[in-house]
Enzyme design. Structure first.
Site, short mmCIF file in Angstrom:
data_model
loop_
_atom_site.label_atom_id
_atom_site.label_comp_id
_atom_site.label_asym_id
_atom_site.label_seq_id
_atom_site.Cartn_x
_atom_site.Cartn_y
_atom_site.Cartn_z
CE LYS A 1 -0.36 1.78 4.61
NZ LYS A 1 -1.24 2.27 5.74
CG HIS B 1 1.07 -4.38 8.12
ND1 HIS B 1 0.97 -3.29 7.70
CD2 HIS B 1 1.19 -4.30 9.47
CE1 HIS B 1 1.01 -2.35 8.51
NE2 HIS B 1 1.18 -3.03 9.76
CE LYS C 1 -1.39 -5.02 13.26
NZ LYS C 1 -0.06 -4.98 14.06
CD GLU D 1 -0.48 5.35 13.77
OE1 GLU D 1 0.58 4.99 13.52
OE2 GLU D 1 -1.02 5.59 13.08
CG ASP E 1 -1.40 5.89 6.61
OD1 ASP E 1 -0.76 5.38 5.59
OD2 ASP E 1 -0.83 6.24 7.71
CG HIS F 1 -4.15 -1.03 8.21
ND1 HIS F 1 -3.56 -1.86 7.01
CD2 HIS F 1 -3.21 -0.03 8.17
CE1 HIS F 1 -2.37 -1.56 6.93
NE2 HIS F 1 -2.25 -0.36 7.36
CE LYS G 1 0.71 8.74 11.22
NZ LYS G 1 1.25 7.59 11.76
P1 NAP Z 1 12.11 4.50 0.57
O1 NAP Z 1 12.82 4.13 1.92
O2 NAP Z 1 12.06 5.77 -0.15
O3 NAP Z 1 12.91 3.46 -0.25
C1 NAP Z 1 12.69 3.12 -1.79
C2 NAP Z 1 13.46 2.16 -2.01
O4 NAP Z 1 13.28 2.05 -3.63
C3 NAP Z 1 15.08 2.42 -1.90
O5 NAP Z 1 15.50 1.02 -2.07
C4 NAP Z 1 15.50 3.00 -3.36
O6 NAP Z 1 16.70 3.00 -3.70
C5 NAP Z 1 14.53 2.28 -4.23
N1 NAP Z 1 14.19 2.94 -5.54
C6 NAP Z 1 13.64 4.35 -5.75
N2 NAP Z 1 13.70 4.40 -7.06
C7 NAP Z 1 14.24 3.45 -7.77
C8 NAP Z 1 14.56 3.32 -9.09
N3 NAP Z 1 14.17 4.19 -9.90
N4 NAP Z 1 15.15 2.28 -9.48
C9 NAP Z 1 15.51 1.53 -8.40
N5 NAP Z 1 15.31 1.61 -7.16
C10 NAP Z 1 14.77 2.59 -6.76
O7 NAP Z 1 10.61 3.82 0.63
P2 NAP Z 1 9.94 2.75 1.75
O8 NAP Z 1 9.40 3.44 2.82
O9 NAP Z 1 10.64 1.73 1.95
O10 NAP Z 1 8.44 2.46 0.96
C11 NAP Z 1 8.48 1.58 -0.07
C12 NAP Z 1 7.09 1.08 -0.42
O11 NAP Z 1 6.34 0.76 0.56
C13 NAP Z 1 6.32 2.40 -0.95
O12 NAP Z 1 5.29 2.15 -1.92
C14 NAP Z 1 5.57 2.78 0.34
O13 NAP Z 1 4.46 3.45 0.28
C15 NAP Z 1 5.49 1.23 1.24
N6 NAP Z 1 5.17 1.31 2.56
C16 NAP Z 1 6.28 1.74 3.20
C17 NAP Z 1 5.97 1.47 4.80
C18 NAP Z 1 7.29 1.94 5.55
O14 NAP Z 1 7.29 1.55 6.77
N7 NAP Z 1 8.32 2.44 5.09
C19 NAP Z 1 4.96 1.04 5.11
C20 NAP Z 1 3.90 0.64 4.48
C21 NAP Z 1 3.90 0.80 3.11
P3 NAP Z 1 17.66 3.86 -4.43
O15 NAP Z 1 17.10 5.23 -4.27
O16 NAP Z 1 19.05 3.82 -4.09
O17 NAP Z 1 17.52 3.47 -5.88
#
Ligand code: NAP
Length: 488
Positions: free
Chosen positions: A142, A172, A176, A210, A229, A234, A334
Site C-alpha cells: 500500500k 499487513h 497479525k 497511535e 492511510d 486496515h 496519530k
Molecule cells: P524508501 O525508503 O524511499 O525506499 C525506496 C527504495 O526504492 C529504495 O531502496 C530506493 O533505492 C529504491 N528506488 C527508488 N527509485 C528507484 C529506481 N528508479 N530504481 C531502483 N530502485 C529505486 O521507501 P519505503 O518507505 O521503503 O517504501 C517503499 C514502498 O512501501 C512504498 O510504496 C511505501 O508506500 C510502502 N510502504 C512503506 C512502509 C514503511 O514503513 N516504510 C509501510 C507501508 C508501505 P535507491 O534510491 O538507492 O535506488
C-alpha cells in the site's frame, strides 16, 4: 522448494525495518524454505558483498534477542544478493532477467517495496523482459492509488501483465496473529456464531490509536491523511473480518468473496450522515511520552496550512440480515493518548434483568486486542456478593474477565505479520491478501467522504496531542448511548 525473492527497493525503509527482519526471523525459525535467494534491487552502487555488509550494519543496531549472532548472520547473508538497476530504465531489466535465469528457481517473488509511481513501469518492463512466468508472484505494498480511479489504473496495468492469482496485495493487518485468531475464533468454534448477530450485539468498535506523530514521513502523510492511510485499508479489513459471513471453505476466494460482500453492504453515505457520522481532526501541540510535542502543522515536511486529517472517527452499518441496524464505529489517529489497537464487541443487556446490580447498564463485552498486546478478553458478570459478611442479602453482580493471553500461551511459536505474509507469498497462499475488487469497493465507499471534505473544507477539528482526539468523536458515539472503550 527453491525461491528467488526480489526486493525492488532492497535498500529502502520498508526493506530494512520490516522485510529483512521478518526474513531473518523466518530463517532463524527454520520456516524459510531452503535453497532460497533474496535479491535486493536499487540504484545504489553495491554488489553482493557490499549489500551484505549494509544489511549487517543495520542488523547490528537491533537490540536484544532479535539481533542475529555473527554466526547466524553469516549463514543468513549467504542468501543475500544485489542487482543494481534503475527501475525506470527498460534496458536494466535484462540484468535482472539474467540473474534470475542463472538458476531457474521454482518460485520467483517480485516484491515492489518501492515508490508506487514506479509500479506501472515496473510491470510493463517485467512483461517485456519475459519475467512473468507461471512461477512468478508479485507483491504490491500500500498505498495502491490515491482514490478509486488511480487504484483501478494500477490494478488494470498489473492485471495486464499478471493474473489475479499471481498478485499479492499486502495489508499487513491481515498478517497479525490476533486477526488470524479472529478468523479462528469465529470459524473454528461453534460457540460464537449463534451470538454473532444483531439480536445479541449492540455495537462494534474498531480503534487503531497511535501515540506517535508523523515522524519522518511528514511529506508522505500530508498527501495521504488518516482516511487513506488507515481506514480505506486496515480498518475496513478488520471490519470485514468481524462482519463477514462464514466462508464456504478456507480457499482464498471463498474468504475474499465474503469480505467483498461486507464492503458492498456498507451503508452508503448521504449528506446528512457525512456531516453527522464522520469526524475528522488534526493534532495540535500537546504532550506525548511525558514531553511537549509540536502540532501537526509544525512537523517537518508538512504544509503549515495543511488541512490533512490525522484523526478520523466514523459510524457505519452493514446493511444485511445479520447486522441491520448495528452501528460499527471506526476510530484512528496519530498522537493519541496511547498506542492501542483493538476491536470491541458490545453485547446487548439481558432481556429481563432479575439481579440487583450496581453496574447500571453493564453488559457482556468481547475485546480483541491487536496491539501492543495480542489477546482476547471476555467481560462477563458473576456473583459478586460477599455472602459471609452479609448472608441472606440479595445477589448482586460484579464484572469478571476471561482473559485469553495469546502471547503467553503461544509466545515463542508466534510469527510476526510480515514473516507470516512473506511465507504465504512464497507458498502461494492468497488467503491473507486483498483482491482488486475488494480494494476498489473500499475506495468506492471512502471516496464520498473525501469528496465531502474537499467540497466543504471546514469541519477539521484540532485536538491536543496526547488526548483521545476531538470531543466530537465522543459526542457522536454518545448520541447512540455508547462510549469508546477508554471512556467506559
Ligand atoms: P524508501 O525508503 O524511499 O525506499 C525506496 C527504495 O526504492 C529504495 O531502496 C530506493 O533505492 C529504491 N528506488 C527508488 N527509485 C528507484 C529506481 N528508479 N530504481 C531502483 N530502485 C529505486 O521507501 P519505503 O518507505 O521503503 O517504501 C517503499 C514502498 O512501501 C512504498 O510504496 C511505501 O508506500 C510502502 N510502504 C512503506 C512502509 C514503511 O514503513 N516504510 C509501510 C507501508 C508501505 P535507491 O534510491 O538507492 O535506488
Amino acid at each position: 522448494m527453491s525461491f528467488d525473492l526480489v526486493l525492488f527497493g532492497g535498500t529502502g525503509d520498508l526493506a530494512w525495518r520490516k522485510l529483512m527482519p521478518a526474513l531473518f526471523q523466518s530463517f532463524r525459525h527454520g520456516t524459510l524454505p531452503e535453497g532460497g535467494r533474496i535479491i535486493g534491487v536499487a540504484r545504489d552502487d553495491l554488489d553482493d558483498a557490499r549489500y551484505r555488509a549494509l544489511i549487517q550494519s543495520r542488523f547490528d543496531q537491533v537490540e536484544g534477542a532479535k539481533r542475529p549472532s555473527a554466526e547466524e548472520f553469516a549463514r543468513f547473508a549467504a542468501l543475500l544478493h544485489f542487482v543494481r538497476m534503475d527501475l525506470s530504465q527498460p534496458a536494466a531489466y535484462a540484468r535482472l532477467a539474467e540473474s534470475l535465469r542463472q538458476r531457474d528457481a521454482a518460485t520467483v517473488v517480485l516484491y515492489l517495496a518501492t515508490a508506487p509511481a514506479l509500479f506501472t513501469t515496473v510491470c510493463e518492463q517485467l512483461a517485456a523482459a519475459g519475467l512473468n512466468t507461471p512461477r512468478t508472484r508479485i507483491v504490491l505494498e500500500k498505498p495502491l492509488g490515491h482514490d478509486m480511479a488511480s487504484n483501478r489504473a494500477i490494478n488494470t496495468t498489473v492485471l495486464q501483465t499478471f493474473s489475479e492469482g499471481q498478485v499479492f496485495r499486502i495489508d499487513h493487518y491481515l498478517g497479525k496473529p490476533s486477526v488470524q485468531n479472529l478468523f479462528a475464533l469465529r470459524f473454528g468454534n461453534a460457540l460464537f456464531e449463534p451470538v454473532w448477530r444483531r439480536e445479541l450485539i449492540a455495537n462494534i468498535q474498531i480503534s487503531i490509536a497511535e501515540e506517535l506523530g508523523v515522524e519522518k514521513r511528514g511529506a508522505f502523510y500530508d498527501s495521504t491523511g488518516a482516511l487513506r492511510d488507515m481506514v480505506q485499508n486496515h480498518a475496513l479489513q478488520l471490519l470485514c473480518a468481524i462482519g463477514m459471513e462464514p466462508p464456504i471453505s478456507a480457499h482464498a476466494d471463498a474468504i475474499r468473496d465474503e469480505k467483498l460482500k461486507v464492503l458492498r453492504s456498507l451503508k452508503r453515505w448521504t449528506p446528512e450522515t457525512l456531516s453527522q457520522h464522520v469526524i475528522r481532526g488534526q493534532y495540535a501541540a500537546g504532550r506525548a511520552g511525558g514531553a511537549a510535542v509540536p502540532g501537526y502543522l509544525g512537523e517537518p515536511g508538512v504544509n503549515p496550512q495543511s488541512t490533512t486529517e490525522t484523526f478520523v472517527a466514523l459510524r457505519t452499518e452493514i446493511e444485511n440480515w445479520r447486522w441491520a441496524g448495528v452501528p460499527f464505529y471506526i476510530r484512528t489517529g496519530k498522537r493519541l493518548a496511547g498506542r492501542d489497537a483493538h476491536i470491541v464487541v458490545n453485547f446487548r443487556p439481558t432481556p429481563h434483568p432479575i439481579f440487583r446490580t450496581p453496574l447500571a447498564g453493564a453488559t457482556n463485552r468481547m475485546v480483541i486486542n491487536l496491539q501492543p498486546r495480542d489477546g482476547l478478553t471476555l467481560h462477563l458478570l458473576a456473583e459478586g456478593q460477599q455472602s459471609r459478611t452479609s448472608p441472606g442479602a440479595a445477589q448482586t453482580l460484579a464484572p469478571v474477565q476471561l482473559d485469553l493471553d495469546f502471547d503467553r500461551r503461544f509466545g515463542s511459536e508466534r510469527v510476526g505479520a510480515y514473516e507470516r505474509l512473506l511465507l504465504d507469498v512464497i507458498a502461494g497462499r492468497l488467503n491473507l491478501f486483498v483482491r482488486s475488487d475488494e480494494q476498489e469497493e473500499a475506495w468506492r465507499w471512502v471516496e464520498p467522504i473525501l469528496d465531502a471534505w474537499h467540497a466543504g473544507g471546514d469541519g477539521l477539528r484540532p485536538y491536543p496531542a496526547g488526548t483521545w482526539g476531538p470531543s466530537a468523536a465522543s459526542a457522536m458515539i454518545a448520541r447512540d448511548g455508547s462510549c469508546w472503550l477508554e471512556e467506559s
